[in-house]
Design a protein around this motif. Structure first.
Motif, PDB file in Angstrom:
ATOM      1  N   UNK A  67       0.844  -1.183   0.000  1.00  0.00           N
ATOM      2  CA  UNK A  67       0.000   0.000   0.000  1.00  0.00           C
ATOM      3  C   UNK A  67       0.877   1.229   0.000  1.00  0.00           C
ATOM      4  N   UNK A  68       0.484   2.165  -0.843  1.00  0.00           N
ATOM      5  CA  UNK A  68       1.212   3.430  -0.973  1.00  0.00           C
ATOM      6  C   UNK A  68       0.444   4.444  -0.123  1.00  0.00           C
ATOM      7  N   UNK A  69      -0.088   5.526  -0.736  1.00  0.00           N
ATOM      8  CA  UNK A  69      -0.868   6.462   0.066  1.00  0.00           C
ATOM      9  C   UNK A  69      -2.319   5.983   0.093  1.00  0.00           C
ATOM     10  N   UNK A  70      -2.586   5.074   1.008  1.00  0.00           N
ATOM     11  CA  UNK A  70      -3.933   4.515   1.174  1.00  0.00           C
ATOM     12  C   UNK A  70      -4.175   4.287   2.648  1.00  0.00           C
ATOM     13  N   UNK A  71      -5.374   3.856   2.971  1.00  0.00           N
ATOM     14  CA  UNK A  71      -5.734   3.706   4.395  1.00  0.00           C
ATOM     15  C   UNK A  71      -5.589   2.271   4.857  1.00  0.00           C
ATOM     16  N   UNK A  72      -5.167   1.373   3.963  1.00  0.00           N
ATOM     17  CA  UNK A  72      -5.039  -0.070   4.183  1.00  0.00           C
ATOM     18  C   UNK A  72      -6.378  -0.779   4.060  1.00  0.00           C
ATOM     19  N   UNK A  73      -7.443  -0.022   3.806  1.00  0.00           N
ATOM     20  CA  UNK A  73      -8.767  -0.645   3.682  1.00  0.00           C
ATOM     21  C   UNK A  73      -8.844  -1.639   2.540  1.00  0.00           C
ATOM     22  N   UNK A  74      -8.101  -1.390   1.456  1.00  0.00           N
ATOM     23  CA  UNK A  74      -8.131  -2.338   0.332  1.00  0.00           C
ATOM     24  C   UNK A  74      -7.464  -3.651   0.733  1.00  0.00           C
ATOM     25  N   UNK A  75      -6.403  -3.560   1.551  1.00  0.00           N
ATOM     26  CA  UNK A  75      -5.786  -4.792   2.058  1.00  0.00           C
ATOM     27  C   UNK A  75      -6.712  -5.506   3.045  1.00  0.00           C
ATOM     28  N   UNK A  76      -7.448  -4.724   3.841  1.00  0.00           N
ATOM     29  CA  UNK A  76      -8.413  -5.354   4.754  1.00  0.00           C
ATOM     30  C   UNK A  76      -9.473  -6.102   3.954  1.00  0.00           C
ATOM     31  N   UNK A  77      -9.853  -5.539   2.817  1.00  0.00           N
ATOM     32  CA  UNK A  77     -10.828  -6.212   1.966  1.00  0.00           C
ATOM     33  C   UNK A  77     -10.242  -7.517   1.412  1.00  0.00           C
ATOM     34  N   UNK A  78      -8.956  -7.487   1.085  1.00  0.00           N
ATOM     35  CA  UNK A  78      -8.268  -8.711   0.648  1.00  0.00           C
ATOM     36  C   UNK A  78      -8.341  -9.766   1.762  1.00  0.00           C
ATOM     37  N   UNK A  79      -8.089  -9.342   2.994  1.00  0.00           N
ATOM     38  CA  UNK A  79      -8.157 -10.293   4.119  1.00  0.00           C
ATOM     39  C   UNK A  79      -9.584 -10.771   4.361  1.00  0.00           C
ATOM     40  N   UNK A  88       8.191 -11.534 -10.318  1.00  0.00           N
ATOM     41  CA  UNK A  88       6.945 -11.864  -9.604  1.00  0.00           C
ATOM     42  C   UNK A  88       5.781 -11.825 -10.603  1.00  0.00           C
ATOM     43  N   UNK A  89       4.883 -12.813 -10.487  1.00  0.00           N
ATOM     44  CA  UNK A  89       3.826 -12.927 -11.498  1.00  0.00           C
ATOM     45  C   UNK A  89       2.819 -11.776 -11.435  1.00  0.00           C
ATOM     46  N   UNK A  90       2.301 -11.513 -10.234  1.00  0.00           N
ATOM     47  CA  UNK A  90       1.248 -10.492 -10.099  1.00  0.00           C
ATOM     48  C   UNK A  90       1.590  -9.524  -8.975  1.00  0.00           C
ATOM     49  N   UNK A  91       1.512  -8.237  -9.264  1.00  0.00           N
ATOM     50  CA  UNK A  91       1.694  -7.207  -8.242  1.00  0.00           C
ATOM     51  C   UNK A  91       0.385  -6.452  -8.050  1.00  0.00           C
ATOM     52  N   UNK A  92       0.073  -6.140  -6.818  1.00  0.00           N
ATOM     53  CA  UNK A  92      -1.143  -5.381  -6.496  1.00  0.00           C
ATOM     54  C   UNK A  92      -0.737  -4.158  -5.691  1.00  0.00           C
ATOM     55  N   UNK A  93      -1.124  -2.983  -6.170  1.00  0.00           N
ATOM     56  CA  UNK A  93      -0.808  -1.753  -5.448  1.00  0.00           C
ATOM     57  C   UNK A  93      -2.075  -1.056  -4.995  1.00  0.00           C
ATOM     58  N   UNK A  94      -2.132  -0.754  -3.710  1.00  0.00           N
ATOM     59  CA  UNK A  94      -3.215   0.053  -3.129  1.00  0.00           C
ATOM     60  C   UNK A  94      -2.689   1.463  -2.898  1.00  0.00           C
ATOM     61  N   UNK A  95      -3.569   2.454  -3.030  1.00  0.00           N
ATOM     62  CA  UNK A  95      -3.203   3.820  -2.671  1.00  0.00           C
ATOM     63  C   UNK A  95      -2.635   4.606  -3.840  1.00  0.00           C
ATOM     64  N   UNK A  96      -2.601   5.908  -3.671  1.00  0.00           N
ATOM     65  CA  UNK A  96      -2.059   6.759  -4.729  1.00  0.00           C
ATOM     66  C   UNK A  96      -0.561   6.958  -4.512  1.00  0.00           C
ATOM     67  N   UNK A  97       0.058   7.561  -5.497  1.00  0.00           N
ATOM     68  CA  UNK A  97       1.489   7.870  -5.426  1.00  0.00           C
ATOM     69  C   UNK A  97       1.606   9.304  -4.925  1.00  0.00           C
ATOM     70  N   UNK A  98       2.006   9.460  -3.667  1.00  0.00           N
ATOM     71  CA  UNK A  98       2.016  10.788  -3.045  1.00  0.00           C
ATOM     72  C   UNK A  98       3.389  11.250  -2.596  1.00  0.00           C
ATOM     73  N   UNK A  99       4.328  10.297  -2.451  1.00  0.00           N
ATOM     74  CA  UNK A  99       5.656  10.651  -1.943  1.00  0.00           C
ATOM     75  C   UNK A  99       6.736  10.075  -2.865  1.00  0.00           C
ATOM     76  N   UNK A 100       7.946  10.518  -2.628  1.00  0.00           N
ATOM     77  CA  UNK A 100       9.084   9.963  -3.380  1.00  0.00           C
ATOM     78  C   UNK A 100       9.184   8.458  -3.147  1.00  0.00           C
ATOM     79  N   UNK A 101       8.907   8.037  -1.913  1.00  0.00           N
ATOM     80  CA  UNK A 101       8.974   6.612  -1.592  1.00  0.00           C
ATOM     81  C   UNK A 101       7.899   5.834  -2.353  1.00  0.00           C
ATOM     82  N   UNK A 102       6.676   6.405  -2.427  1.00  0.00           N
ATOM     83  CA  UNK A 102       5.612   5.756  -3.209  1.00  0.00           C
ATOM     84  C   UNK A 102       6.051   5.587  -4.664  1.00  0.00           C
ATOM     85  N   UNK A 103       6.658   6.638  -5.200  1.00  0.00           N
ATOM     86  CA  UNK A 103       7.080   6.602  -6.595  1.00  0.00           C
ATOM     87  C   UNK A 103       8.128   5.510  -6.816  1.00  0.00           C
ATOM     88  N   UNK A 104       9.054   5.433  -5.890  1.00  0.00           N
ATOM     89  CA  UNK A 104      10.093   4.405  -5.972  1.00  0.00           C
ATOM     90  C   UNK A 104       9.460   3.014  -5.928  1.00  0.00           C
TER      91      UNK A 104
END
Ligand code: SF4
Length: 180
Positions: free
Chosen positions: A13-25, A55-71
């Protein structure tokens, strides 16, 4: 259990609330079925430090808001064969992009001074380096599949993953929509 090789899956998760990962769980007992077909190689929900190349599949939650997110978004694109943008923050910017019409100094003042209950001051260190605007994942790197929803329901995530495991390209708009 099938003898077929497992596919590898990475999430972040990048700039997100982790709710998408909670939905995964919220896949609940279906996680057991998933674990027979998928190995999670990198994720906030497993203790791994390196995202493996190929890696076969990558899943990203959240927007890109910081340099770290971009990386991290660039690293996922480089090391994952198929990249999924999960949830409205990833797909459209959603909540994090609400800051985009404000000057960054005003955003920091609002967070650390105007809304402070005690000791109003801007931290002098350990702040992430914000980009000028919060952007959807696909404005930073190419994305292969968009899954809307805030968060996308577990059933939608299940549909997407099982379709991919079956060798088909899913159409998530059948099972979720913005804000769902
Ligand atoms: S899409 Fe909704 S649930 Fe997912 S990270 Fe953004 S705010 Fe949280």
């Amino acid at each position: 259990m099938s003898g077929a090789p497992k596919i590898t899956l990475a999430t972040a998760w990048l700039d997100g609330c982790s709710g998408c990962h909670m939905s995964f769980l919220d896949l609940d007992e279906r996680l057991i079925e998933l674990a027979e077909k998928v190995t999670i190689v990198y994720s906030p929900i497993v203790d791994t430090k390196e995202l493996p190349a190929g890696t076969d599949v990558g899943i990203l939650e959240g927007s890109v808001s910081t340099e770290e997110d971009l990386h991290k978004a660039r690293m996922f694109r480089e090391r994952c064969k198929f990249l999924i943008s999960l949830g409205d923050c990833a797909v459209s910017g959603n909540v994090p992009s609400m800051r985009n019409t404000y000057d960054l100094d005003d955003v920091f003042d609002r967070a650390f001074i105007e809304n402070a209950q005690a000791q109003p001051q801007r931290p002098s260190e350990s702040l992430p380096t914000l980009l000028d605007t919060a952007i959807p994942i696909h404005h930073a790197v190419a994305v292969d599949l968009f899954v809307q929803g805030c968060p996308p329901p577990a059933d939608a995530i299940w549909f997407v993953l099982t379709e991919l495991l079956a060798g088909r390209t899913p159409d998530p708009t059948q099972v979720t929509r913005f804000g769902a």
